[in-house]
Write a protein that holds these residues in place. Structure first.
Motif, PDB file in Angstrom:
ATOM      1  N   LEU A  82       0.843  -1.194   0.000  1.00 23.08           N
ATOM      2  CA  LEU A  82       0.000   0.000   0.000  1.00 23.08           C
ATOM      3  C   LEU A  82       0.879   1.245   0.000  1.00 23.08           C
ATOM      4  CD1 LEU A  82      -3.122   0.422   0.113  1.00 23.08           C
ATOM      5  CD2 LEU A  82      -2.836   1.002   2.529  1.00 23.08           C
ATOM      6  N   GLY A  83       0.601   2.172  -0.880  1.00 21.30           N
ATOM      7  CA  GLY A  83       1.383   3.400  -0.992  1.00 21.30           C
ATOM      8  C   GLY A  83       1.070   4.380   0.119  1.00 21.30           C
ATOM      9  N   PRO A  84       1.931   5.388   0.311  1.00 25.26           N
ATOM     10  CA  PRO A  84       1.744   6.371   1.391  1.00 25.26           C
ATOM     11  C   PRO A  84       0.407   7.102   1.329  1.00 25.26           C
ATOM     12  CG  PRO A  84       3.956   6.538   0.481  1.00 25.26           C
ATOM     13  CD  PRO A  84       3.191   5.610  -0.411  1.00 25.26           C
ATOM     14  N   ARG A  85      -0.018   7.496   0.126  1.00 22.78           N
ATOM     15  CA  ARG A  85      -1.280   8.235   0.006  1.00 22.78           C
ATOM     16  C   ARG A  85      -2.469   7.374   0.416  1.00 22.78           C
ATOM     17  NH1 ARG A  85      -2.598  12.763  -3.239  1.00 22.78           N
ATOM     18  NH2 ARG A  85      -4.837  13.025  -3.502  1.00 22.78           N
ATOM     19  N   SER A  86      -2.506   6.127  -0.076  1.00 26.81           N
ATOM     20  CA  SER A  86      -3.607   5.224   0.267  1.00 26.81           C
ATOM     21  C   SER A  86      -3.577   4.860   1.745  1.00 26.81           C
ATOM     22  CB  SER A  86      -3.539   3.956  -0.593  1.00 26.81           C
ATOM     23  OG  SER A  86      -3.690   4.263  -1.961  1.00 26.81           O
ATOM     24  N   LEU A  87      -2.374   4.676   2.284  1.00 23.59           N
ATOM     25  CA  LEU A  87      -2.254   4.351   3.705  1.00 23.59           C
ATOM     26  C   LEU A  87      -2.727   5.510   4.561  1.00 23.59           C
ATOM     27  CD1 LEU A  87      -1.393   2.507   6.004  1.00 23.59           C
ATOM     28  CD2 LEU A  87       0.963   3.324   5.713  1.00 23.59           C
ATOM     29  N   ALA A  88      -2.388   6.729   4.166  1.00 25.01           N
ATOM     30  CA  ALA A  88      -2.830   7.912   4.922  1.00 25.01           C
ATOM     31  C   ALA A  88      -4.351   7.998   4.938  1.00 25.01           C
ATOM     32  CB  ALA A  88      -2.226   9.174   4.312  1.00 25.01           C
ATOM     33  N   ARG A  89      -4.985   7.729   3.792  1.00 19.11           N
ATOM     34  CA  ARG A  89      -6.449   7.759   3.736  1.00 19.11           C
ATOM     35  C   ARG A  89      -7.050   6.668   4.610  1.00 19.11           C
ATOM     36  NH1 ARG A  89      -8.915   4.868  -0.864  1.00 19.11           N
ATOM     37  NH2 ARG A  89      -8.976   3.324   0.806  1.00 19.11           N
ATOM     38  N   ARG A  90      -6.442   5.475   4.553  1.00 21.13           N
ATOM     39  CA  ARG A  90      -6.951   4.344   5.339  1.00 21.13           C
ATOM     40  C   ARG A  90      -6.829   4.637   6.842  1.00 21.13           C
ATOM     41  NH1 ARG A  90      -6.013  -1.378   2.922  1.00 21.13           N
ATOM     42  NH2 ARG A  90      -7.706  -0.486   1.698  1.00 21.13           N
ATOM     43  N   GLN A  91      -5.688   5.177   7.249  1.00 24.42           N
ATOM     44  CA  GLN A  91      -5.499   5.497   8.660  1.00 24.42           C
ATOM     45  C   GLN A  91      -6.442   6.615   9.100  1.00 24.42           C
ATOM     46  OE1 GLN A  91      -1.134   6.078   8.580  1.00 24.42           O
ATOM     47  NE2 GLN A  91      -1.016   4.455  10.102  1.00 24.42           N
ATOM     48  N   SER A  92      -6.713   7.550   8.208  1.00 26.61           N
ATOM     49  CA  SER A  92      -7.646   8.624   8.540  1.00 26.61           C
ATOM     50  C   SER A  92      -9.040   8.070   8.800  1.00 26.61           C
ATOM     51  CB  SER A  92      -7.688   9.640   7.393  1.00 26.61           C
ATOM     52  OG  SER A  92      -8.641  10.645   7.643  1.00 26.61           O
ATOM     53  N   ALA A  93      -9.484   7.119   7.966  1.00 24.87           N
ATOM     54  CA  ALA A  93     -10.792   6.490   8.173  1.00 24.87           C
ATOM     55  C   ALA A  93     -10.827   5.728   9.491  1.00 24.87           C
ATOM     56  CB  ALA A  93     -11.103   5.555   7.006  1.00 24.87           C
ATOM     57  N   VAL A  94      -9.742   5.012   9.785  1.00 24.40           N
ATOM     58  CA  VAL A  94      -9.678   4.241  11.037  1.00 24.40           C
ATOM     59  C   VAL A  94      -9.732   5.174  12.237  1.00 24.40           C
ATOM     60  CG1 VAL A  94      -8.185   2.787  12.465  1.00 24.40           C
ATOM     61  CG2 VAL A  94      -8.486   2.261  10.031  1.00 24.40           C
ATOM     62  N   ARG A  95      -8.966   6.265  12.190  1.00 22.46           N
ATOM     63  CA  ARG A  95      -8.981   7.208  13.320  1.00 22.46           C
ATOM     64  C   ARG A  95     -10.354   7.843  13.504  1.00 22.46           C
ATOM     65  NH1 ARG A  95      -3.740   8.595  11.513  1.00 22.46           N
ATOM     66  NH2 ARG A  95      -4.610  10.337  10.328  1.00 22.46           N
ATOM     67  N   SER A  96     -11.005   8.146  12.392  1.00 26.84           N
ATOM     68  CA  SER A  96     -12.345   8.735  12.486  1.00 26.84           C
ATOM     69  C   SER A  96     -13.311   7.769  13.159  1.00 26.84           C
ATOM     70  CB  SER A  96     -12.848   9.094  11.085  1.00 26.84           C
ATOM     71  OG  SER A  96     -14.128   9.671  11.140  1.00 26.84           O
ATOM     72  N   PHE A  97     -13.224   6.496  12.781  1.00 22.32           N
ATOM     73  CA  PHE A  97     -14.084   5.490  13.406  1.00 22.32           C
ATOM     74  C   PHE A  97     -13.755   5.325  14.889  1.00 22.32           C
ATOM     75  CE2 PHE A  97     -14.543   0.970  14.664  1.00 22.32           C
ATOM     76  CZ  PHE A  97     -15.920   0.877  14.635  1.00 22.32           C
ATOM     77  N   LEU A  98     -12.466   5.246  15.226  1.00 20.11           N
ATOM     78  CA  LEU A  98     -12.061   5.084  16.631  1.00 20.11           C
ATOM     79  C   LEU A  98     -12.479   6.294  17.464  1.00 20.11           C
ATOM     80  CD1 LEU A  98      -8.490   3.510  16.270  1.00 20.11           C
ATOM     81  CD2 LEU A  98     -10.634   2.348  16.851  1.00 20.11           C
ATOM     82  N   ARG A  99     -12.378   7.477  16.886  1.00 20.30           N
ATOM     83  CA  ARG A  99     -12.808   8.684  17.607  1.00 20.30           C
ATOM     84  C   ARG A  99     -14.300   8.622  17.907  1.00 20.30           C
ATOM     85  NH1 ARG A  99     -11.105  11.845  14.048  1.00 20.30           N
ATOM     86  NH2 ARG A  99      -8.957  11.926  14.815  1.00 20.30           N
ATOM     87  N   TRP A 100     -15.065   8.172  16.911  1.00 20.77           N
ATOM     88  CA  TRP A 100     -16.520   8.070  17.091  1.00 20.77           C
ATOM     89  C   TRP A 100     -16.863   7.041  18.154  1.00 20.77           C
ATOM     90  CZ3 TRP A 100     -19.618   3.736  15.997  1.00 20.77           C
ATOM     91  CH2 TRP A 100     -20.996   3.953  16.063  1.00 20.77           C
TER      92      TRP A 100
END
Length: 313
Positions: A82-100
């Motif tokens: 997984l490239g840096p851009r895709s990984l950054a998007r994936r981690q952003s989604a995960v953090r958003s879910f964990l925050r919720w």
């Protein structure tokens, strides 16, 4: 790149994921494509976490996540290619879910949420030149065996290049939006509304399409129709432009979205100011418009020096 097979989601976890996606769609105006991507991101994360913890993940087990777990997930994704851009998007989604879920369940996930995403170079848009854009529209005009379909594709692309609409905004127009007046009210991302001036060439292109279209214009139905009468899908416009760029030898970056980029850059080249272009595009941030038009700091400083009253004679 293969996605790991997830352990079966516990019912409570599946319910939590579904609820979060509903909240994202309803309160943050996420598109269908974004929700689909978020679902895939979270399923990938939960699959990794299940193997990492050795058990099916539940909302309660998420309370045990630490920064080391997040780093292990990032390392596993990088190892899978997984490239840096895709990984950054994936981690952003995960953090958003964990925050919720931390807010909903009262967990302290501050350490996990503090994990940084990888840095990546943001690719600059590649607009078409005015000549390339016009050649593409001319090619599309003759690129379909059914004349009204060709006229439809030209009309949609004219709205992208001539008015700066997103492809989703153009195909989302209804019969009630016609006939166009001097400007059109567009509801874009984040449900932000903006007024978009309509050029006569865009009005004429849509009128030509409607004249030949076999489907009657209805206020509550799509303005742009597919061949079976349903709402036109943006993918059909992309396919039409893909065929045209192949015939013209244009680069793969010549996409429907590139026409919107071209709208912005051509306006700027003609003397338009960034703030006005920002309003026309519906960007929430001026910095987005700056990147979108390929404007660099040197250009901004040149505009500043030319426009500031202290620099006038």
């Amino acid at each position: 790149m293969t996605v790991p097979t997830p352990l079966a989601l516990a019912p409570a976890m599946a319910d939590a994921l579904a609820r979060w996606l509903e909240v994202e769609a309803a309160t943050r105006d996420r598109s269908r494509h974004t929700i689909t991507a978020y679902r895939a991101d979270l399923l990938t994360f939960l699959a990794f976490l299940g193997g990492h913890l050795g058990e099916a993940v539940t909302p309660k087990s998420l309370a045990r996540i630490r920064q080391t777990d997040m780093r292990a997930f990032a390392a596993a994704e990088r190892a899978r290619g997984l490239g840096p851009r895709s990984l950054a998007r994936r981690q952003s989604a995960v953090r958003s879910f964990l925050r919720w879920i931390s807010d909903r369940e009262g967990y302290d996930l501050s350490a996990a949420l503090a994990t940084r995403s990888p840095k990546y170079m943001r690719s600059l848009p590649r607009p078409l030149s005015p000549e390339q854009a016009q050649d593409a529209l001319d090619m599309v005009a003759t690129g379909h065996d059914t004349p009204w379909v060709a006229a439809r594709d030209v009309a949609v692309m004219t709205l992208l290049w001539g008015c700066g609409l997103r492809i989703s905004e153009a195909v989302g127009l209804n019969g009630s939006d016609w006939p166009f007046r001097d400007s059109l009210t567009i509801t874009g991302k984040g449900k932000r509304q903006r007024q978009v001036p309509i050029l006569p060439v865009a009005r004429d292109a849509v009128a030509a399409y409607l004249h030949d279209c076999p489907w009657q214009t209805e206020p509550d139905l799509a303005l742009f129709r597919g061949v079976r009468g349903g709402r036109l899908d943006g993918g059909q416009i992309a396919a039409s432009l893909r065929k045209a760029r192949a015939a013209l030898g244009l680069p793969p970056t010549a996409t429907p979205h590139a026409l919107r980029h071209s709208f912005a850059t051509h306006l700027l080249a003609a003397g338009g100011d960034l703030r006005t272009i920002q309003e026309l595009l519906g960007h929430a941030s001026l910095s987005t418009t700056q990147v979108y038009t390929g404007v660099d700091d040197a250009h901004l400083m040149a505009v500043y020096r030319a426009a500031h009253p202290r620099n006038r004679g």
